[in-house]
Design a protein around this motif. Structure first.
Motif, PDB file in Angstrom:
ATOM      1  N   GLU A 274       7.358   4.181   0.417  1.00  0.00           N
ATOM      2  CA  GLU A 274       6.664   4.030   1.703  1.00  0.00           C
ATOM      3  C   GLU A 274       6.721   5.329   2.502  1.00  0.00           C
ATOM      4  O   GLU A 274       5.747   5.729   3.142  1.00  0.00           O
ATOM      5  CB  GLU A 274       7.278   2.881   2.518  1.00  0.00           C
ATOM      6  CG  GLU A 274       7.161   1.513   1.870  1.00  0.00           C
ATOM      7  CD  GLU A 274       5.717   1.101   1.601  1.00  0.00           C
ATOM      8  OE1 GLU A 274       4.820   1.546   2.343  1.00  0.00           O
ATOM      9  OE2 GLU A 274       5.493   0.359   0.639  1.00  0.00           O
ATOM     10  N   HIS A 277       4.108   7.683   1.425  1.00  0.00           N
ATOM     11  CA  HIS A 277       2.811   7.465   2.076  1.00  0.00           C
ATOM     12  C   HIS A 277       2.770   8.188   3.424  1.00  0.00           C
ATOM     13  O   HIS A 277       1.761   8.778   3.797  1.00  0.00           O
ATOM     14  CB  HIS A 277       2.574   5.975   2.312  1.00  0.00           C
ATOM     15  CG  HIS A 277       2.156   5.224   1.077  1.00  0.00           C
ATOM     16  ND1 HIS A 277       1.129   5.663   0.268  1.00  0.00           N
ATOM     17  CD2 HIS A 277       2.614   4.079   0.523  1.00  0.00           C
ATOM     18  CE1 HIS A 277       0.982   4.791  -0.733  1.00  0.00           C
ATOM     19  NE2 HIS A 277       1.874   3.836  -0.603  1.00  0.00           N
ATOM     20  N   GLU A 351      -1.176   5.794  -4.403  1.00  0.00           N
ATOM     21  CA  GLU A 351      -0.010   5.029  -4.864  1.00  0.00           C
ATOM     22  C   GLU A 351       0.765   5.806  -5.929  1.00  0.00           C
ATOM     23  O   GLU A 351       1.992   5.861  -5.895  1.00  0.00           O
ATOM     24  CB  GLU A 351      -0.432   3.665  -5.426  1.00  0.00           C
ATOM     25  CG  GLU A 351      -0.990   2.702  -4.396  1.00  0.00           C
ATOM     26  CD  GLU A 351      -0.029   2.436  -3.248  1.00  0.00           C
ATOM     27  OE1 GLU A 351       1.187   2.419  -3.467  1.00  0.00           O
ATOM     28  OE2 GLU A 351      -0.510   2.263  -2.114  1.00  0.00           O
TER      29      GLU A 351
HETATM   30 ZN   LIG Z   1       2.221   2.106  -1.684  1.00  0.00          ZN
END
Ligand SMILES: [Zn+2]
Length: 406
Positions: A274, A277, A351
């Motif tokens: 996370e 990101h 991702e």
């Molecule tokens: Zn993700």
């Protein structure tokens, strides 16, 4: 014109059905080597049964939705609009009442399906933890929220349309600005506020896990003081973690189900993903794409409100703002399906990058074992059809993620 719209609706349904069937058939093929140990044989059988039942149930629900919509298009919509015009003189109220009745009807129609999904399918496969009281509250609150927020947005756009109907590009530009603002607010505050209507959030208690998360954050220059645990377990056993908000409103959310089932090392790997990101500014990129998409939406709304022939074909006496929105949502569906391809492609790339970041910051071993644990607990499809991935998958299939992380 009428049959063209109905044909389009049916074509989208048929297309999506074909993809669903392909996807299910594909999942029965031998699964990739690197995810063989995610489920044992017994659990894999369980997964196939769960998946097949879910697919079938979706098709039935969507099929019924399609039939109802086609019937409504063939007359009841025009009749409803005429009836509403007798109850209210103001055109804004007319379209809000019209859409409110439609929305209420569709939501009522969906309730038995949600009941069956939650208390039969999810229950039998061991996921459901939703109490009847929670279900009732969720249904009422989400209905009221969708009515209020939807009413505000549509009412606002209708005001713009009444003011600028003779300068359509000004209308499109202003509608875009309003929609873009809503998108930004949704990411920054509205999303968080809505989540709090449905769940309780408590700070992660002090201790080793919290120290390690804060340590990881500060080593990357992030102040991750707001680490919250969400009581996801009151609805389902499925688990997840997420970053919400943007800039200063950013928060780390951990599902309590995640804390139940994962080791600290695995949780840290998920969080590092996370944080990846955040480092890569993926939320901003996504927001940018959504704002660009809203330009398209605004232009589409403008176009439909400038095409009186469409309304005449469905028995209306002229342009009807409320019905225009329903038409727009029907025509948007195939376009959204197509636009989903590049959007999801970019998302899957992000991702992979976040996984690589997490593997680098923690350990690839933990990232892989966290991915497997998430897949196992959420009964993920280990072998999706490439076409389904292309169209719908915002995240790469688990075996590809594991191969890339290793
Ligand atoms: Zn993700």
């Amino acid at each position: 014109m009428r049959w063209l719209v109905i044909g389009l609706l049916a074509a989208v349904y048929v297309f999506e059905t074909v993809i669903a069937v392909l996807n299910f058939r594909h999942s029965r093929k031998p699964i990739p080597r690197n995810v063989e140990d995610v489920y044992d044989k017994k659990r894999y059988k369980k997964w196939l049964a769960y998946s097949l039942e879910g697919h079938r149930f979706n098709l039935v629900q969507q099929g019924l939705h399609l039939c109802v919509l086609i019937i409504l298009l063939l007359g009841p919509f025009a009749n409803l609009a005429r009836a509403v015009s007798n109850w209210a003189a103001d055109p804004i109220w007319q379209s809000l009442i019209f859409l409110g009745i439609y929305q209420t009807f569709m939501q009522l129609l969906a309730v038995p399906f949600r009941l069956y999904r939650t208390f039969s399918i999810e229950e039998r496969h061991g996921f459901n933890r939703t109490a009847k009281k929670t279900f009732v509250r969720d249904t009422i609150v989400s209905y009221l929220v969708s009515l209020c927020l939807g009413g505000l947005v549509l009412g606002g756009i209708h005001v713009l349309f009444l003011k600028f109907s003779d300068r359509i590009w000004a209308f499109v530009g202003l509608t875009w600005a309003v929609l873009a603002l809503i998108m930004v607010l949704a990411v920054a505050v509205i999303g968080k506020w809505l989540m709090r209507l449905f769940n309780r959030f408590t700070p992660l208690p002090p201790g080793e896990l919290r120290n390690r998360i804060e340590g990881l954050g500060s080593s990357l220059g992030f102040n991750v003081k707001t680490i919250l645990v969400m009581d996801a377990s009151k609805r389902s056993t499925k688990s997840n973690a997420a970053f919400t908000g943007i800039g200063k409103t950013r928060e780390v959310i951990l599902f309590d189900t995640l804390l139940e089932k994962m080791s600290d090392d695995e949780i840290l790997a998920v969080l590092a993903h996370e944080l990846g990101h955040a480092v890569h500014k993926d939320t901003w990129r996504l927001l940018g794409r959504q704002v660009a998409m809203m330009a398209f939406v605004a232009a589409g709304i403008g176009l439909i409100l400038q095409s009186p022939g469409l309304y005449l074909a469905f028995g209306f006496s002229g342009v009807h703002f409320g019905f225009g929105f329903i038409l727009f949502s029907i025509l948007l569906e195939p376009v959204a399906l197509l636009l989903g391809v590049p959007f999801n492609l970019l998302s899957r790339k992000a991702e992979f990058k976040a996984d690589a970041f997490a593997a680098e910051q923690t350990d690839a071993v933990w990232m892989v074992s966290a991915l497997k644990a998430l897949a196992r607990e959420n009964l993920v499809n280990l072998n999706p059809h490439p076409l389904a991935v292309l169209l719908y998958y915002s995240h790469p299939p688990i075996s590809e993620r594991i191969a890339a992380a290793q």
